[in-house]
Design a protein around this motif. Structure first.
Motif, PDB file in Angstrom:
ATOM      1  N   UNK A   1       0.842  -1.202   0.000  1.00  0.00           N
ATOM      2  CA  UNK A   1       0.000   0.000   0.000  1.00  0.00           C
ATOM      3  C   UNK A   1       0.877   1.252   0.000  1.00  0.00           C
ATOM      4  N   UNK A   2       1.849   1.297   0.915  1.00  0.00           N
ATOM      5  CA  UNK A   2       2.726   2.466   1.007  1.00  0.00           C
ATOM      6  C   UNK A   2       3.564   2.623  -0.262  1.00  0.00           C
ATOM      7  N   UNK A   3       4.066   1.519  -0.785  1.00  0.00           N
ATOM      8  CA  UNK A   3       4.909   1.581  -1.972  1.00  0.00           C
ATOM      9  C   UNK A   3       4.201   2.176  -3.170  1.00  0.00           C
ATOM     10  N   UNK A   4       2.960   1.763  -3.393  1.00  0.00           N
ATOM     11  CA  UNK A   4       2.204   2.289  -4.533  1.00  0.00           C
ATOM     12  C   UNK A   4       1.760   3.733  -4.296  1.00  0.00           C
ATOM     13  N   UNK A   5       1.297   4.039  -3.099  1.00  0.00           N
ATOM     14  CA  UNK A   5       0.802   5.394  -2.854  1.00  0.00           C
ATOM     15  C   UNK A   5       1.922   6.429  -2.888  1.00  0.00           C
ATOM     16  N   UNK A   6       3.129   6.047  -2.480  1.00  0.00           N
ATOM     17  CA  UNK A   6       4.255   6.992  -2.467  1.00  0.00           C
ATOM     18  C   UNK A   6       5.081   6.944  -3.743  1.00  0.00           C
ATOM     19  N   UNK A   7       4.714   6.089  -4.699  1.00  0.00           N
ATOM     20  CA  UNK A   7       5.383   6.062  -5.985  1.00  0.00           C
ATOM     21  C   UNK A   7       6.697   5.318  -5.999  1.00  0.00           C
ATOM     22  N   UNK A   8       6.985   4.560  -4.945  1.00  0.00           N
ATOM     23  CA  UNK A   8       8.204   3.748  -4.954  1.00  0.00           C
ATOM     24  C   UNK A   8       8.112   2.641  -6.005  1.00  0.00           C
ATOM     25  N   UNK A   9       6.908   2.113  -6.177  1.00  0.00           N
ATOM     26  CA  UNK A   9       6.641   1.120  -7.208  1.00  0.00           C
ATOM     27  C   UNK A   9       5.430   1.572  -8.016  1.00  0.00           C
ATOM     28  N   UNK A  10       5.377   1.122  -9.255  1.00  0.00           N
ATOM     29  CA  UNK A  10       4.347   1.550 -10.202  1.00  0.00           C
ATOM     30  C   UNK A  10       3.509   0.345 -10.634  1.00  0.00           C
ATOM     31  N   UNK A  11       2.369   0.639 -11.233  1.00  0.00           N
ATOM     32  CA  UNK A  11       1.552  -0.415 -11.848  1.00  0.00           C
ATOM     33  C   UNK A  11       1.314   0.004 -13.294  1.00  0.00           C
ATOM     34  N   UNK A  12       1.944  -0.719 -14.208  1.00  0.00           N
ATOM     35  CA  UNK A  12       1.903  -0.360 -15.621  1.00  0.00           C
ATOM     36  C   UNK A  12       0.950  -1.267 -16.387  1.00  0.00           C
ATOM     37  N   UNK A  13       0.196  -0.669 -17.312  1.00  0.00           N
ATOM     38  CA  UNK A  13      -0.660  -1.426 -18.224  1.00  0.00           C
ATOM     39  C   UNK A  13      -0.320  -0.982 -19.650  1.00  0.00           C
ATOM     40  N   UNK A  14      -0.127  -1.973 -20.505  1.00  0.00           N
ATOM     41  CA  UNK A  14       0.241  -1.718 -21.905  1.00  0.00           C
ATOM     42  C   UNK A  14      -0.765  -2.381 -22.840  1.00  0.00           C
ATOM     43  N   UNK A  15      -1.114  -1.654 -23.894  1.00  0.00           N
ATOM     44  CA  UNK A  15      -1.775  -2.233 -25.066  1.00  0.00           C
ATOM     45  C   UNK A  15      -0.759  -2.195 -26.197  1.00  0.00           C
ATOM     46  N   UNK A  16      -0.395  -3.352 -26.721  1.00  0.00           N
ATOM     47  CA  UNK A  16       0.666  -3.435 -27.720  1.00  0.00           C
ATOM     48  C   UNK A  16       0.154  -4.181 -28.951  1.00  0.00           C
TER      49      UNK A  16
END
Length: 289
Positions: A269-284
């Motif tokens: 929770x902390x990692x995502x909210x503070x931007x330490x880790x990201x959640x990426x979605x790609x359409x390729x």
């Protein structure tokens, strides 16, 4: 050191360490579809409907991969099969193949006995389809492809091998929909030791640029999203569910497991909210071969 063929593209032992804790354990705190990845929210700060967010995410990937207008789908890292079921339910003539290294997930999908769903307990690194696919989706598997401490060249090499195989397996102009956690402000050398050893051993996050490098010349990136707040929200709701089920989890699986997952979800929770880790979605979309 370059990973062996047994671990290159994902370690079965590492996957089973996490995902084969118990299907019943995950049933207690995930949504009813057993979807174990970030939901997709219209308003992640206000909306607490986890179930709907997971269906919205699944539909986004089916649409982004072109699966909504085609029949043959490959799901790499298929979890407990929710996306494949959605694909088949939309048209009984559709076909879905799922790949997983989790024995429990494999048995769960087999037990569903749904016509036109084939599940394989194998890595994409050894997968050999007999016919081309119309669409490929991979949600939450990419994080397991590279080994910890891998060099940039080693990481990009295995990622490029993944994209090359996907392009080869797809029909001309076929599409791949990809979802992965990635490094944000966090440096690899500063990653949390607890999560690395206790929760996701033998895993390594990509950086966004590594994905672009590895897919260059193979796929055109049509859509690129960073939905880290969506995953923060998802983990926050999972944590609340876990805490509501504390007594039952401790009774059935022990306090040590409960505390381990509570700690893991708090860190996520902390990692995502503070931007330490990201959640990426790609359409390729596959480029001309």
């Amino acid at each position: 050191m370059v990973a062996s063929i047994n671990n290159r593209g994902g370690s079965a032992a590492a996957i089973q360490h996490h995902y084969d804790v118990s299907n019943d354990f995950y049933t207690l705190w995930l949504d009813s579809s057993l979807t174990y990845s970030s939901g997709l929210w219209d308003s992640p700060t206000l909306d607490n409907d986890l179930e709907t967010s997971q269906q919205r995410k699944i539909d986004w990937h089916l649409n982004a991969s072109g699966a909504t207008t085609s029949k043959r789908l490959l799901d790499i890292g298929c979890g407990w099969g929710a996306l494949m079921q959605r694909h088949i339910n939309s048209n009984p003539q559709n076909h879905a193949t799922g790949l997983t290294l989790s024995h429990n997930q494999y048995l769960h999908i087999r037990a569903l006995n749904i016509p036109n769903i084939q599940v394989c307990e194998e890595s994409w690194i050894v997968h050999q389809p007999t016919d081309p696919y119309d669409a490929i989706v991979s949600i939450g598997a990419f994080e397991h492809f590279a080994q910890p401490e891998a060099s940039l060249d080693e990481k990009v090499s295995v990622y490029r091998e993944f994209f090359s195989r996907c392009q080869k397996w797809l029909k001309p102009k076929g599409k791949l929909s990809l979802q992965t956690i990635a490094y944000g402000s966090l440096n690899a050398e500063d990653k949390n030791v607890f999560t690395q050893t206790e929760i996701f051993p033998d895993s390594e996050l990509p950086r966004p640029g590594e994905i672009f490098m590895a897919s260059d010349g193979l796929f055109e990136v049509k859509t690129y999203r960073n939905d880290r707040l969506h995953y923060g929200k998802t983990c926050d709701l999972w944590l609340k569910n876990l805490r509501r089920q504390k007594l039952l989890i401790v009774e059935q699986f022990g306090e040590e497991l409960y505390l381990k997952y509570e700690q893991y979800l708090k860190l996520a929770v902390a990692g995502f909210y503070f931007g330490q880790i990201l959640l990426l979605r790609f359409e390729m979309q596959s480029l001309a071969k």
